[in-house]
Design an enzyme around this catalytic site. Structure first.
Site, PDB file in Angstrom:
ATOM      1  N   ASP A 107     103.521  21.647  42.122  1.00  0.00           N
ATOM      2  CA  ASP A 107     102.653  20.427  42.304  1.00  0.00           C
ATOM      3  C   ASP A 107     101.231  21.123  42.471  1.00  0.00           C
ATOM      4  O   ASP A 107     101.028  21.744  43.776  1.00  0.00           O
ATOM      5  CB  ASP A 107     102.981  19.769  43.672  1.00  0.00           C
ATOM      6  CG  ASP A 107     102.289  18.828  44.197  1.00  0.00           C
ATOM      7  OD1 ASP A 107     101.120  18.624  43.623  1.00  0.00           O
ATOM      8  OD2 ASP A 107     102.502  18.036  45.127  1.00  0.00           O
TER       9      ASP A 107
ATOM     10  N   LYS B 281      94.104  14.043  41.699  1.00  0.00           N
ATOM     11  CA  LYS B 281      92.892  14.193  42.281  1.00  0.00           C
ATOM     12  C   LYS B 281      91.773  14.547  41.268  1.00  0.00           C
ATOM     13  O   LYS B 281      91.050  13.847  40.917  1.00  0.00           O
ATOM     14  CB  LYS B 281      93.146  15.456  43.188  1.00  0.00           C
ATOM     15  CG  LYS B 281      94.019  15.084  44.320  1.00  0.00           C
ATOM     16  CD  LYS B 281      94.102  16.079  45.505  1.00  0.00           C
ATOM     17  CE  LYS B 281      94.737  15.346  46.850  1.00  0.00           C
ATOM     18  NZ  LYS B 281      94.454  14.304  47.726  1.00  0.00           N
TER      19      LYS B 281
ATOM     20  N   PHE C  65     103.420  18.752  50.921  1.00  0.00           N
ATOM     21  CA  PHE C  65     103.132  17.394  50.744  1.00  0.00           C
ATOM     22  C   PHE C  65     103.068  17.030  49.230  1.00  0.00           C
ATOM     23  O   PHE C  65     102.437  17.389  48.742  1.00  0.00           O
ATOM     24  CB  PHE C  65     101.597  16.983  51.439  1.00  0.00           C
ATOM     25  CG  PHE C  65     101.182  15.585  51.369  1.00  0.00           C
ATOM     26  CD1 PHE C  65     101.630  14.796  52.688  1.00  0.00           C
ATOM     27  CD2 PHE C  65     100.776  14.904  50.459  1.00  0.00           C
ATOM     28  CE1 PHE C  65     101.171  13.559  52.360  1.00  0.00           C
ATOM     29  CE2 PHE C  65     100.232  13.528  50.417  1.00  0.00           C
ATOM     30  CZ  PHE C  65     100.737  12.911  51.547  1.00  0.00           C
TER      31      PHE C  65
HETATM   32  C1  LIG Z   1      99.697  18.568  47.053  1.00  0.00           C
HETATM   33  C2  LIG Z   1      99.862  17.210  46.666  1.00  0.00           C
HETATM   34  N1  LIG Z   1     100.594  16.577  46.129  1.00  0.00           N
HETATM   35  C3  LIG Z   1     100.606  15.095  46.162  1.00  0.00           C
HETATM   36  C4  LIG Z   1      99.685  14.333  46.517  1.00  0.00           C
HETATM   37  C5  LIG Z   1      99.598  12.916  46.681  1.00  0.00           C
HETATM   38  O1  LIG Z   1      98.908  12.342  45.707  1.00  0.00           O
HETATM   39  P1  LIG Z   1      98.356  11.064  45.585  1.00  0.00           P
HETATM   40  O2  LIG Z   1      97.699  10.831  46.959  1.00  0.00           O
HETATM   41  O3  LIG Z   1      97.277  10.762  44.427  1.00  0.00           O
HETATM   42  O4  LIG Z   1      99.450   9.956  45.461  1.00  0.00           O
HETATM   43  C6  LIG Z   1      98.722  14.916  47.326  1.00  0.00           C
HETATM   44  C7  LIG Z   1      97.730  14.175  48.085  1.00  0.00           C
HETATM   45  O5  LIG Z   1      96.837  14.665  48.830  1.00  0.00           O
HETATM   46  C8  LIG Z   1      98.787  16.408  47.465  1.00  0.00           C
HETATM   47  O6  LIG Z   1      97.648  17.168  48.197  1.00  0.00           O
END
Ligand SMILES: Cc1ncc(COP(=O)(O)O)c(C=O)c1O
Length: 315
Positions: A224, A253, A139
């Site tokens: 990420d 986050k 994700f």
């Molecule tokens: C690993 C990861 N990357 C990216 C995101 C996307 O972040 P945002 O919702 O702040 O755009 C998330 C959100 O859950 C995530 O868990």
């Protein structure tokens, strides 16, 4: 306003994309607890999906919010501001990185990483190197590029055509990654531990193996750490467990404990291609949000929160 009316208005006025919301309206938080509009108390295990790392309304975070709100909320990135500089310095001093770009969310931090990887590969490797290899069940966000990078068709359905230049291989499968890398590969993008995909912890040799594949091919390793970063795995950054360093890391986050922020960190030579005018954000790195992130991160580091998380996790 009574709860029933609030929920009726929610159903009437919101877009329906958050279909499965719990039928409660939260009004207050303190530490690990939140309260709803009927006065019921809850233990908040979700912490805003990995956001409130220091708990709700932590006094240092609240203090920084008050102070910044009455000092300087926003100026554009046409000017320097001290909190943004201090936060970038702190992030670099406590990670592999030399340079930081600030955004407003995880998706935007990943967008910056993807744009940087494409530009770096085209300018430094070969003009037709632009592909990113990501993994199934990953994700990475909801923008068109990051939802394309996300290896879960359910998030992509209906939004086709997706972005060109992405491939997916099974997570935790070094052979599959090795087979997928070719002379078009600009970068590998993975989460050190998959979060939304089901808390999938890879084998110990996975991240070191990806590092070796990137070193051999010239592709960049993008981690990420939007969900794993800021102490969540018992180290400040999850890559520390693997004894390797990425070329690019994305954060969001928990970085400002609930105030929206994203950050893309990278090595100096990689950052070199992001020349003046090539990327930007109106709200990225305002004095407000960077003051709050500074308060959050100095507390996380100073009070050894990752070490505490590690102790709690193993007890
Ligand atoms: C690993 C990861 N990357 C990216 C995101 C996307 O972040 P945002 O919702 O702040 O755009 C998330 C959100 O859950 C995530 O868990």
């Amino acid at each position: 306003m009574d709860t029933k009316t609030l929920l009726e208005w929610s159903a009437k006025y919101h877009t329906a994309n958050y279909g499965a919301r719990a039928p409660i309206c939260l009004v207050r938080g303190d530490g690990v607890r939140v309260w709803d509009s009927d006065g019921r108390e809850y233990l908040d295990f979700g912490a805003g999906i990995a956001v409130a790392a220091l708990g709700h309304c932590h006094p240092r975070v609240t203090g920084a919010i008050r102070e910044a709100a009455s000092t300087l909320l926003h100026v554009s990135n046409l000017y320097h501001t001290a909190p943004q500089i201090h936060l970038a310095k702190l992030l670099c001093e406590h990670s592999f990185a030399d340079r930081v770009f600030f955004a407003n969310s995880g998706a935007e931090a990943n967008e910056a990483a993807l744009k940087l990887a494409r530009k770096y590969a085209k300018e430094r490797l070969a003009t037709d190197r632009y592909e990113v290899i990501a993994t199934h069940n990953s994700f990475h966000g909801r923008t068109l590029a990051t939802v394309t990078a996300t290896g879960q068709p359910k998030y992509q359905h209906g939004f086709e055509p997706l972005m060109p230049g992405f491939k997916h291989v099974p997570y935790n499968d070094l052979r599959a990654m090795e087979r997928a890398i070719d002379n078009r590969t600009a970068a590998i993008l993975v989460e050190p531990i998959q979060g939304e995909g089901g808390v999938n912890v890879p084998d110990e040799d996975y991240l070191p193996g990806l590092r070796k594949l990137c070193d051999a091919s010239g592709a960049l390793l993008i981690l990420d750490e939007i969900q794993t970063g800021v102490g969540r795995t018992g180290r400040l950054w999850a890559y520390e467990h693997a004894g390797i360093e990425p070329d690019i890391m994305t954060l969001a986050k928990a970085l400002a404990n609930g105030v929206p922020i994203g950050a893309m960190l990278c090595r100096q030579d990689v950052a070199g291609v992001l020349t003046a005018g090539t990327h930007g954000s109106t709200f990225g790195g305002t004095p407000f949000v960077t003051s709050v992130a500074l308060a959050t991160l100095t507390t996380v580091i100073g009070e050894k929160v990752p070490e505490h998380a590690a102790r709690m996790g193993s007890s």
